[in-house]
Design a protein around this motif. Structure first.
Motif, PDB file in Angstrom:
ATOM      1  N   SER A  36      17.783  32.113   1.960  1.00 23.65           N
ATOM      2  CA  SER A  36      16.337  31.896   1.770  1.00 23.65           C
ATOM      3  C   SER A  36      15.804  31.356   3.394  1.00 23.65           C
ATOM      4  O   SER A  36      14.686  31.652   3.453  1.00 23.65           O
ATOM      5  N   LYS A  37      16.514  30.531   3.777  1.00 28.79           N
ATOM      6  CA  LYS A  37      16.024  30.068   5.375  1.00 28.79           C
ATOM      7  C   LYS A  37      16.541  30.595   6.406  1.00 28.79           C
ATOM      8  O   LYS A  37      16.804  30.474   7.510  1.00 28.79           O
ATOM      9  N   SER A  82      22.373  30.251   0.008  1.00 28.34           N
ATOM     10  CA  SER A  82      21.678  31.523   0.165  1.00 28.34           C
ATOM     11  C   SER A  82      21.230  31.853   1.360  1.00 28.34           C
ATOM     12  O   SER A  82      21.298  31.320   2.404  1.00 28.34           O
ATOM     13  N   ASP A 104      26.064  22.221  -2.830  1.00 26.88           N
ATOM     14  CA  ASP A 104      25.032  23.013  -2.410  1.00 26.88           C
ATOM     15  C   ASP A 104      24.821  23.163  -0.910  1.00 26.88           C
ATOM     16  O   ASP A 104      24.299  21.958  -0.070  1.00 26.88           O
ATOM     17  N   ASN A 149      20.048  17.396   2.935  1.00 21.60           N
ATOM     18  CA  ASN A 149      18.529  17.287   2.887  1.00 21.60           C
ATOM     19  C   ASN A 149      18.684  15.911   2.156  1.00 21.60           C
ATOM     20  O   ASN A 149      18.830  15.779   0.906  1.00 21.60           O
ATOM     21  N   SER A 208      17.462  33.244  -5.284  1.00 28.12           N
ATOM     22  CA  SER A 208      17.377  31.917  -5.475  1.00 28.12           C
ATOM     23  C   SER A 208      19.009  31.012  -5.823  1.00 28.12           C
ATOM     24  O   SER A 208      19.116  31.329  -6.796  1.00 28.12           O
ATOM     25  N   SER A 209      19.403  30.246  -4.959  1.00 26.72           N
ATOM     26  CA  SER A 209      20.412  29.618  -5.291  1.00 26.72           C
ATOM     27  C   SER A 209      20.286  28.290  -6.264  1.00 26.72           C
ATOM     28  O   SER A 209      21.033  28.053  -7.161  1.00 26.72           O
ATOM     29  N   TYR A 211      22.655  24.896   3.954  1.00 23.35           N
ATOM     30  CA  TYR A 211      22.276  24.798   5.683  1.00 23.35           C
ATOM     31  C   TYR A 211      23.450  24.936   6.202  1.00 23.35           C
ATOM     32  O   TYR A 211      23.662  24.322   7.265  1.00 23.35           O
TER      33      TYR A 211
END
Ligand SMILES: Cc1ncc(COP(=O)(O)O)c(C=O)c1O
Length: 424
Positions: A254-255, A252, A216, A186, A99-100, A219
């Motif tokens: 994650s997606k 990360s 961050d 986001n 997890s970032s 994406y």
């Protein structure tokens, strides 16, 4: 015709038609959800080959047994993968756990209690953070958990309003950090322009000691269109003006692979990485290098090809939202929305004062939307006009049905409000 230009009789006719449609939809027992930005099952399927990819070979090409303790900065191959994703040299990257967001907490903790680019923030009261809005709710929750005061700055099409950011940083020594989601932000989906990146990179020259940019880049490679949008290298630009220690970057998989089962990255100057490693060494002996090795084997050198497969699944959902909103709302003067070229979110703006009402109407008709206000610090959108849409998780058919209902709710709420305003 724009709703604001309709006369009262036309407005009332429109309201009656919409109310009829709304009650039919409400009776149809829908259960649709556009709330959280999660990958859809078909996206997760793209990474099923992670399972078993090691085939019993746990030694990395660099000669490290991934099963054992140690190597707190991560496997060299995982750091290379971070370099491919974040567009930075591998030696500027620590590869970590799943997890970032956890890394962001750890970095904030390091800056707050121990100091990163300057003295710790702990002795100062109040400590303030600049939060571009609309933004990511978990950044706000994290920041609030440190007792840090959050100041809103509006987003523009090219990133945060930098005149406001610079004025805040210059006028108030309590301002110690800014949150940035620089690519497919986001939730607006905007990509920071080179000029914005340059101004952010030089912020520390105007700020008090210890100022940090939290970059961050969640994406970074989540493009729908190729060739993809290009984001300037904030670390290189910060280093060029002597501020390399004032920027920390995050990312990360994650997606990209499995949400919650991927690997994360934190990047910064050599001095920042030394300080972070010292803090991390208090908390753990080494991250999960087996998962790092799996990711390096699976993704290394083929990130773009993998993200193109994601794009083929995600792009049609974003296009559907855009198409339906255009068909239902064009020319009415009651909503605007973003059309991102990547990422996970669309931001929609209603007439001021209507976002909560629209979310509420949609909820009663069986369409769950992210609560109004979630895009702003303390859950308060002062204009009550921002709605975040997350179209990835639902199926295409569900996204289409949910967007139809959303458009209906926006029309109904707007017509009612404009009609009520005529009486005042
Ligand atoms: C901007 C942003 N940062 C971070 C995250 C979470 O990242 P991770 O899963 O690496 O903790 C998200 C998830 O929605 C996000 O939108």
């Amino acid at each position: 015709m724009q709703y604001a230009q309709l006369d009262i009789a036309d407005l009332e006719r429109e309201m009656a038609t919409l109310a009829q449609r709304y009650s039919a939809v409400s009776d149809s027992n829908l259960s649709l959800d556009l709330t959280r930005g999660k990958p859809a099952p078909e996206q997760l399927d793209l990474s099923n080959a992670l399972d078993g990819i090691l085939e019993g070979d746990y030694v990395s090409p660099s000669g490290i047994d991934a099963r054992n303790y140690g190597d707190l900065r991560g496997l060299p191959e995982a750091r290379e993968l971070g370099a491919e994703i974040l567009g930075l040299p591998a030696e500027r990257i620590i590869a970590a756990g799943p997890s970032s967001l956890t890394l962001m907490y750890q970095v904030m903790d390091a800056a707050y209690h121990y100091g990163l680019s300057g003295p710790s923030w702990a002795g100062e009261a109040p400590v303030k953070a600049i939060c571009p809005v609309p933004g990511y709710d978990r950044h706000f929750t994290l920041t609030e958990s440190f007792g840090i005061e959050m100041t809103n700055v509006p987003m523009t099409a090219s990133g945060p309003d930098m005149d406001r950011v610079e004025a805040l940083v210059e006028s108030d020594p309590c301002v110690k950090c800014i949150w940035c989601v620089p690519k497919y932000s986001n939730p607006s989906g905007c990509v920071y322009s080179p000029e914005t990146v340059g101004r952010i990179a030089s912020l520390a020259n105007r700020a008090s000691a210890g100022f940090m940019v939290f970059w961050d880049n969640a994406y970074a490679v989540h493009d729908f269109e190729f060739p993809p949008a290009v984001l300037d290298d904030v670390l290189a630009r910060a280093e060029a003006c002597g501020n390399g220690d004032n920027v920390v970057l995050f990312g990360s998989t994650s997606k990209i692979t499995f949400a919650g089962g991927g690997i994360s990255f934190v990047a910064g100057s050599p001095a920042t990485l030394d300080k972070l490693e010292a803090r991390l060494s208090v908390m753990l002996i080494g991250h999960d290098k087996v998962n790092q090795l799996r990711h390096a084997r699976f993704l290394g050198g083929r990130v773009e090809a993998h993200m193109r497969a994601h794009a083929d699944l995600v792009r049609p959902k974003f296009e559907a939202v855009d198409r339906i909103l255009h068909a239902s709302l064009d020319g009415l003067g009651i909503a605007e929305w973003s059309r991102p070229r990547g990422g996970y979110f669309i931001v929609l703006e209603t007439i001021p004062g209507l976002a909560a009402e629209v979310v509420n109407l949609a909820g009663r008709a069986g369409v769950r939307l992210t609560p109004a206000g979630a895009t702003h610090p303390y859950g308060r959108d002062p204009d009550d006009r921002t709605i975040r849409l997350a179209p990835t998780f639902a199926s295409l058919g569900e996204v289409e049905a949910a967007t139809e209902v959303l458009a209906l709710c926006i029309r109904l709420a707007s017509a009612r409000r404009i009609r009520a305003d005529r009486d005042t």
